[in-house]
Structures are given as structure tokens and as C-alpha cells.
Design a protein around this motif. Structure first.
Motif, PDB file in Angstrom:
ATOM      1  N   LEU A  79       0.879  -1.211  -0.159  1.00 46.81           N
ATOM      2  CA  LEU A  79      -0.005  -0.135  -0.033  1.00 46.81           C
ATOM      3  C   LEU A  79       0.868   1.198   0.144  1.00 46.81           C
ATOM      4  O   LEU A  79       0.363   2.557  -0.705  1.00 46.81           O
ATOM      5  N   LEU A  80       2.001   1.198   0.726  1.00 49.21           N
ATOM      6  CA  LEU A  80       2.984   2.211   0.714  1.00 49.21           C
ATOM      7  C   LEU A  80       3.524   2.546  -0.472  1.00 49.21           C
ATOM      8  O   LEU A  80       3.735   3.795  -1.082  1.00 49.21           O
ATOM      9  N   GLU A  81       3.904   1.418  -1.275  1.00 53.52           N
ATOM     10  CA  GLU A  81       4.325   1.506  -2.738  1.00 53.52           C
ATOM     11  C   GLU A  81       3.225   2.251  -3.657  1.00 53.52           C
ATOM     12  O   GLU A  81       3.471   2.979  -4.649  1.00 53.52           O
ATOM     13  N   GLN A  82       1.997   1.863  -3.562  1.00 55.72           N
ATOM     14  CA  GLN A  82       0.850   2.389  -4.246  1.00 55.72           C
ATOM     15  C   GLN A  82       0.703   3.900  -3.867  1.00 55.72           C
ATOM     16  O   GLN A  82       0.521   4.477  -5.030  1.00 55.72           O
ATOM     17  N   ALA A  83       0.806   4.306  -2.793  1.00 51.26           N
ATOM     18  CA  ALA A  83       0.834   5.617  -2.412  1.00 51.26           C
ATOM     19  C   ALA A  83       1.919   6.372  -2.889  1.00 51.26           C
ATOM     20  O   ALA A  83       1.694   7.661  -3.579  1.00 51.26           O
ATOM     21  N   ARG A  84       3.178   5.757  -3.063  1.00 47.90           N
ATOM     22  CA  ARG A  84       4.314   6.719  -3.659  1.00 47.90           C
ATOM     23  C   ARG A  84       4.227   6.645  -5.167  1.00 47.90           C
ATOM     24  O   ARG A  84       4.723   7.735  -5.592  1.00 47.90           O
ATOM     25  N   SER A  85       3.734   5.787  -5.876  1.00 47.68           N
ATOM     26  CA  SER A  85       3.561   5.895  -7.104  1.00 47.68           C
ATOM     27  C   SER A  85       2.096   6.319  -7.575  1.00 47.68           C
ATOM     28  O   SER A  85       1.731   6.438  -8.940  1.00 47.68           O
ATOM     29  N   TYR A  86       1.345   7.081  -6.689  1.00 53.04           N
ATOM     30  CA  TYR A  86       0.262   7.734  -6.935  1.00 53.04           C
ATOM     31  C   TYR A  86      -1.005   6.990  -7.307  1.00 53.04           C
ATOM     32  O   TYR A  86      -1.967   7.468  -7.833  1.00 53.04           O
ATOM     33  N   LYS A  87      -0.775   5.627  -7.408  1.00 59.30           N
ATOM     34  CA  LYS A  87      -2.076   4.673  -7.819  1.00 59.30           C
ATOM     35  C   LYS A  87      -3.053   4.905  -6.710  1.00 59.30           C
ATOM     36  O   LYS A  87      -4.347   4.719  -7.279  1.00 59.30           O
ATOM     37  N   LEU A  88      -2.711   5.108  -5.691  1.00 64.78           N
ATOM     38  CA  LEU A  88      -4.160   5.306  -4.660  1.00 64.78           C
ATOM     39  C   LEU A  88      -4.832   6.591  -5.064  1.00 64.78           C
ATOM     40  O   LEU A  88      -5.848   6.742  -4.561  1.00 64.78           O
ATOM     41  N   LEU A  89      -4.157   7.356  -5.806  1.00 65.52           N
ATOM     42  CA  LEU A  89      -4.808   8.712  -6.159  1.00 65.52           C
ATOM     43  C   LEU A  89      -5.568   8.738  -7.464  1.00 65.52           C
ATOM     44  O   LEU A  89      -6.778   8.971  -7.643  1.00 65.52           O
TER      45      LEU A  89
END
Length: 280
Positions: A32-42
Motif C-alpha cells: 500500500l505504501l508503494e501504491q501511495a508513492r506511485s500515486y496509484k491510490l490517487l
């Protein structure tokens, strides 16, 4: 006696399961942290929200859009019957089944293959992290991304559909979302499986999209023979959204088969990862 006590503590299955679960949670947090850093969660939920809003808005303003298109002869009267709110929600799910699914697959296509190429997976699995925990954590993060994006986009579509066109019962929208979310979960599982099998992220995305398309096409061509397969779930979701009444027994069979296939695919992906790392 102390040595025996220490041995019993080491072999305690409860403590082993607890430590394995903790490692699994740590891996999920990492994903989830990697998804946040790659802005996928956004950006992935934003794409679904835009798709969800676009369907009722474009449907409502379609006569105005055609009127100002400039290619119609003067004096043309545009009279397009306004669809029901339930029909607009079904059309929204169809949008999610094309552009939305493409976005999700592209966002997750390199989940395993990318880390294998960079050597990150080999480094992680040297630590006390099993291949099953590694694959399961990635699967969990992918499902959280898919379900969160679907819920955000579908809720936006339901709100604007009720605001512009007509209200749809929330239970009806909820049931259709659950069924379609299960279908997206199956697609994400297929993506993870091919990402484990194939070295190329692009090949994994192409194989996952092709597999999902084939499942859907076969289920639509042979509804009586293959109505119990995962590919039929999208059609059931459309029916539920449009206030249809799908066959409950066939729908239940499709749900059970889909869950079993997903669990089997996750196990197969973990087994394939072990073999690949052993060969490397």
C-alpha cells in the motif's frame, strides 16, 4: 526442562501463525505504501470517479451536446428519451468493464514481474517471508485498490444519476456493485497470476486482458452452458443494476466457482514463484 520448554515454544503452532500473520500485514502495508508513492491510490480511483460521473452527465446533456455539435441542419429537433436511472448505472458498469478494467490491469501488470526483473523479490524472499505471504500481500493490495476505486466511482455515478436523471434504490446499486467487484477481483487475480508467470509486464497485461475478454465472450455466447463461470459475473451485475432478476442458482454457482478459482490461482502463483526463484 528449560530446553524442552524452549523447544515447545518454538514449535508452538499458535505463535507461528501469529508471526506469519504479522509478516503478512507488514507486507500488505509495504504494498500500500508503494501504491501511495506511485500515486496509484490517487489516480486510479480518480479515473473511476470520472468515468462514474461522465456517464450520467453525458446522458443528461446529450441533446444539448448534439444541438451544439454544428453538423446538424437548421431546424432539426432533437428528442432523445431519457433512460431510467437503473439503465444509466448499468451503462456505468460497462464503462468500468472497458476503460476501468484497462486502467486497473495497467496499474498492476508489473506487480510481480517488475520486482523479479529488478531483483527485489529475491531480496525480500531471502528474509523470513514465504512465497505465499508475498503473493497474498500483493493480491490483497490489488483487491483493495480495485474495490476502493470501484466503490468511489460507482457511488459518484449513483449520486449524479439520482441528481440528474432519477433515483435508483441503494440496495439495487449495492448488490450490483458486489457482483461486479467480484468480477474485478477475478481479473486482478488473473493479472497477478500472469505477472508471476511472465517476465514482461506488457505480456502479463495483454494475457490478463485477453483472458478476461475470452471468459466474458464465452459466457455471453453460451449463457446456458457457461452461466456458472466467472465470465458471467459482469452480465449478472448489469442485470442487477438495471433492476433485472438473474437466476439466483446460476449466480450463486458463478460466485462460488469464481472464489474457488481465485484461491486456486493464488496458490498456483505462489508455487510458480517458488519454482522460478529456485531456478534462478
Amino acid at each position: 526442562m528449560k530446553g524442552a520448554a524452549n523447544t515447545s515454544n518454538k514449535l508452538d503452532p499458535t505463535s507461528f501463525m501469529t508471526s506469519s500473520f504479522i509478516r503478512y500485514l507488514v507486507m500488505v502495508q509495504k504494498e500500500l505504501l508503494e501504491q501511495a508513492r506511485s500515486y496509484k491510490l490517487l489516480w486510479v480511483p480518480l479515473v473511476f470517479v470520472l468515468l462514474g460521473i461522465m456517464q450520467p452527465v453525458s446522458t443528461y446533456y446529450m441533446p444539448v451536446i448534439l444541438e451544439h455539435a454544428g453538423s446538424l441542419p437548421e431546424g432539426t429537433v432533437i428528442d432523445i428519451p431519457m433512460p431510467l436511472g437503473a439503465e444509466v448505472l448499468a451503462q456505468t458498469l460497462q464503462q468500468f468493464g472497458t476503460l476501468g478494467m484497462l486502467v486497473l490491469v495497467l496499474a498492476c501488470m508489473g506487480t510481480v514481474s517488475g520486482e523479479r526483473l529488478s531483483g527485489v523479490s529475491a531480496i525480500i524472499l531471502v528474509k523470513p517471508i514465504s512465497a505465499s505471504a508475498y503473493i497474498s500481500s500483493k493480491w490483497t493490495s490489488m483487491l483493495l485498490l480495485a474495490w476502493g476505486s470501484l466503490a468511489a466511482g460507482y457511488l459518484a455515478s449513483w449520486y449524479y444519476t439520482g441528481l440528474l436523471i432519477g433515483e435508483t434504490p441503494i440496495v439495487q446499486a449495492y448488490e450490483s456493485m458486489l457482483v461486479y467487484g467480484l468480477w474485478l477481483s477475478a481479473v486482478m487475480t488473473i493479472t497477478l497470476l500472469f505477472s508471476t508467470w511472465l517476465r514482461s509486464s506488457a505480456a502479463a497485461a495483454f494475457a490478463a486482458l485477453g483472458g478476461a475478454l475470452m471468459l466474458t465472450l464465452l459466457a455471453s455466447l453460451f449463457p446456458k452452458q457457461l452461466g456458472w463461470t466467472p465470465g458471467a459475473l459482469s452480465g449478472f451485475a448489469y442485470q442487477l443494476a438495471a433492476a433485472g432478476t438473474p437466476d439466483s442458482s446460476t449466480l450463486s454457482a458463478a460466485v462460488v466457482v469464481t472464489i474457488v478459482c481465485m484461491l486456486g490461482s493464488i496458490s498456483l502463483a505462489a508455487l510458480q514463484l517458488r519454482k522460478s526463484l529456485a531456478a534462478e
